[in-house]
Write a protein that holds these residues in place. Structure first.
Motif, mmCIF file in Angstrom:
data_model
loop_
_atom_site.group_PDB
_atom_site.id
_atom_site.type_symbol
_atom_site.label_atom_id
_atom_site.label_comp_id
_atom_site.label_asym_id
_atom_site.label_seq_id
_atom_site.Cartn_x
_atom_site.Cartn_y
_atom_site.Cartn_z
ATOM 1 N N GLY A 151 0.810 -1.224 0.000
ATOM 2 C CA GLY A 151 0.000 0.000 0.000
ATOM 3 C C GLY A 151 0.838 1.267 0.000
ATOM 4 N N LEU A 152 2.096 1.176 -0.406
ATOM 5 C CA LEU A 152 2.941 2.375 -0.460
ATOM 6 C C LEU A 152 2.764 3.117 -1.781
ATOM 7 N N THR A 153 2.113 2.486 -2.712
ATOM 8 C CA THR A 153 1.747 3.112 -3.985
ATOM 9 C C THR A 153 0.521 2.385 -4.512
ATOM 10 N N SER A 154 -0.225 3.066 -5.373
ATOM 11 C CA SER A 154 -1.349 2.377 -6.008
ATOM 12 C C SER A 154 -1.103 2.289 -7.511
ATOM 13 N N SER A 155 0.077 2.735 -7.917
ATOM 14 C CA SER A 155 0.377 2.817 -9.345
ATOM 15 C C SER A 155 1.108 1.571 -9.861
ATOM 16 N N ASN A 156 0.969 1.355 -11.165
ATOM 17 C CA ASN A 156 1.746 0.296 -11.827
ATOM 18 C C ASN A 156 2.883 0.897 -12.649
ATOM 19 N N HIS A 157 2.988 2.211 -12.636
ATOM 20 C CA HIS A 157 3.974 2.880 -13.487
ATOM 21 C C HIS A 157 5.236 3.232 -12.684
ATOM 22 N N PRO A 158 6.399 2.743 -13.143
ATOM 23 C CA PRO A 158 7.636 2.954 -12.388
ATOM 24 C C PRO A 158 7.889 4.405 -11.966
ATOM 25 N N ALA A 159 7.645 5.364 -12.869
ATOM 26 C CA ALA A 159 7.942 6.756 -12.516
ATOM 27 C C ALA A 159 7.068 7.222 -11.355
ATOM 28 N N GLN A 160 5.777 6.832 -11.375
ATOM 29 C CA GLN A 160 4.877 7.229 -10.297
ATOM 30 C C GLN A 160 5.206 6.481 -9.006
ATOM 31 N N ILE A 161 5.561 5.201 -9.146
ATOM 32 C CA ILE A 161 5.940 4.413 -7.958
ATOM 33 C C ILE A 161 7.154 5.064 -7.291
ATOM 34 N N GLU A 162 8.106 5.468 -8.117
ATOM 35 C CA GLU A 162 9.302 6.123 -7.560
ATOM 36 C C GLU A 162 8.914 7.408 -6.829
ATOM 37 N N ARG A 163 8.002 8.182 -7.422
ATOM 38 C CA ARG A 163 7.561 9.426 -6.763
ATOM 39 C C ARG A 163 6.854 9.114 -5.450
ATOM 40 N N ASP A 164 5.977 8.106 -5.461
ATOM 41 C CA ASP A 164 5.225 7.766 -4.244
ATOM 42 C C ASP A 164 6.164 7.301 -3.131
ATOM 43 N N LEU A 165 7.135 6.475 -3.491
ATOM 44 C CA LEU A 165 8.066 5.976 -2.473
ATOM 45 C C LEU A 165 8.975 7.101 -1.974
ATOM 46 N N SER A 166 9.426 7.924 -2.902
ATOM 47 C CA SER A 166 10.311 9.032 -2.515
ATOM 48 C C SER A 166 9.617 9.980 -1.539
ATOM 49 N N ALA A 167 8.294 10.082 -1.683
ATOM 50 C CA ALA A 167 7.540 11.025 -0.842
ATOM 51 C C ALA A 167 7.390 10.520 0.595
ATOM 52 N N CYS A 168 7.473 9.214 0.812
ATOM 53 C CA CYS A 168 7.235 8.713 2.174
ATOM 54 C C CYS A 168 8.448 8.022 2.804
ATOM 55 N N ILE A 169 9.480 7.763 2.038
ATOM 56 C CA ILE A 169 10.657 7.071 2.579
ATOM 57 C C ILE A 169 11.799 8.076 2.765
ATOM 58 N N PRO A 170 12.460 8.070 3.929
ATOM 59 C CA PRO A 170 13.601 8.983 4.109
ATOM 60 C C PRO A 170 14.682 8.738 3.052
ATOM 61 N N LYS A 171 15.253 9.827 2.584
ATOM 62 C CA LYS A 171 16.205 9.749 1.473
ATOM 63 C C LYS A 171 17.393 8.816 1.754
ATOM 64 N N ASP A 172 17.839 8.785 2.996
ATOM 65 C CA ASP A 172 19.011 7.955 3.296
ATOM 66 C C ASP A 172 18.692 6.458 3.265
ATOM 67 N N LYS A 173 17.419 6.118 3.044
ATOM 68 C CA LYS A 173 17.025 4.701 2.959
ATOM 69 C C LYS A 173 16.756 4.266 1.520
ATOM 70 N N TRP A 174 16.788 5.187 0.594
ATOM 71 C CA TRP A 174 16.344 4.882 -0.773
ATOM 72 C C TRP A 174 17.152 3.749 -1.423
ATOM 73 N N ILE A 175 18.472 3.791 -1.284
ATOM 74 C CA ILE A 175 19.289 2.782 -1.968
ATOM 75 C C ILE A 175 19.051 1.393 -1.374
ATOM 76 N N THR A 176 19.115 1.314 -0.040
ATOM 77 C CA THR A 176 18.942 -0.010 0.591
ATOM 78 C C THR A 176 17.512 -0.505 0.457
ATOM 79 N N LEU A 177 16.543 0.420 0.432
ATOM 80 C CA LEU A 177 15.148 -0.010 0.288
ATOM 81 C C LEU A 177 14.964 -0.829 -0.989
ATOM 82 N N GLY A 178 15.514 -0.334 -2.091
ATOM 83 C CA GLY A 178 15.382 -1.056 -3.353
ATOM 84 C C GLY A 178 15.947 -2.468 -3.234
ATOM 85 N N HIS A 179 17.126 -2.589 -2.629
ATOM 86 C CA HIS A 179 17.741 -3.920 -2.473
ATOM 87 C C HIS A 179 16.890 -4.812 -1.571
#
Ligand code: SF4
Length: 211
Positions: A151-179
């Motif tokens: 439920g961190l995004t409702s989109s199927n589009h990578p660009a929107q998913i990235e925007r949704d995640l970027s908006a709620c996840i602290p920046k210093d977690k972005w790299i490890t979050l993907g892994h």
């Protein structure tokens, strides 16, 4: 649970489950090799790419070797990775551009990276994160699936998913979050039949609590 608390819970649980999650494409200290592996990884497993490039880089050790490659020959050599015509064309063209415009160096800006054939937003974020430590969320198929189920995004589009995640996840977690999303997608949250009974994220997961 408030969204902020839910996000914190997810991040903590993913960290507990996958403390050492890291990019599974080989990083051998050669930035150009990593870029080639990233281009080859489209619709192919990292394991397959790592195996194939072990021998590929013996024949083509550097940028100029790839720039001088014959597309048909290179295509056959990477055929098992899929999309071999497009990938061989992209690798040769990118090698030319890197040699001519970037002095043989891998650029770090999104704009420059995305200008390279075979490099889209996902690969650009991967390169920036792994080679330069610049925060970015790599939205691959695992990340997209897990983020939507949680439920961190409702989109199927990578660009929107990235925007949704970027908006709620602290920046210093972005790299490890993907892994960690990739690790979770492989270990439990498979596309078909996710192992929700064994997943500690069940209480905050939309998919697990769907009626
Ligand atoms: S509860 Fe199930 S669907 Fe939700 S994240 Fe865990 S494995 Fe995936």
């Amino acid at each position: 649970m408030k969204k902020r608390d839910k996000v914190r819970f997810i991040l903590e649980e993913l960290e507990r489950m996958y403390p050492d999650a890291a990019c599974s494409l080989t990083l051998d200290g050669n930035s150009f090799h990593f870029l080639v592996r990233a281009i080859l990884s489209a619709q192919c497993t990292d394991k397959k790419v790592n195996e194939l490039t072990d021998t590929l880089f013996e024949k083509y050790p550097d940028i100029l070797d790839f720039a001088a490659a014959e597309q048909k020959v290179l295509g056959e050599e990477i055929r098992s990775c899929g999309l071999f015509r497009a990938k061989s064309k992209a690798i040769i063209a990118t090698s030319f551009i890197l040699a001519e415009r970037f002095g043989g160096e891998i650029p770090s800006s999104s704009e420059d990276l995305i200008s390279l054939p075979g490099v889209g937003r996902k690969v650009a974020n991967l390169i920036r994160g792994e080679l330069f430590g610049i925060p970015g969320i790599v939205v691959d198929t695992h990340c997209a699936r897990v983020a939507k189920r949680l439920g961190l995004t409702s989109s199927n589009h990578p660009a929107q998913i990235e925007r949704d995640l970027s908006a709620c996840i602290p920046k210093d977690k972005w790299i490890t979050l993907g892994h960690r999303f990739v690790a979770h997608g492989r270990a439990l949250c498979a596309a078909r039949r996710p192992a929700c009974d064994h997943c500690s994220l069940g209480e905050v997961c939309l998919y697990a609590n769907r009626s």
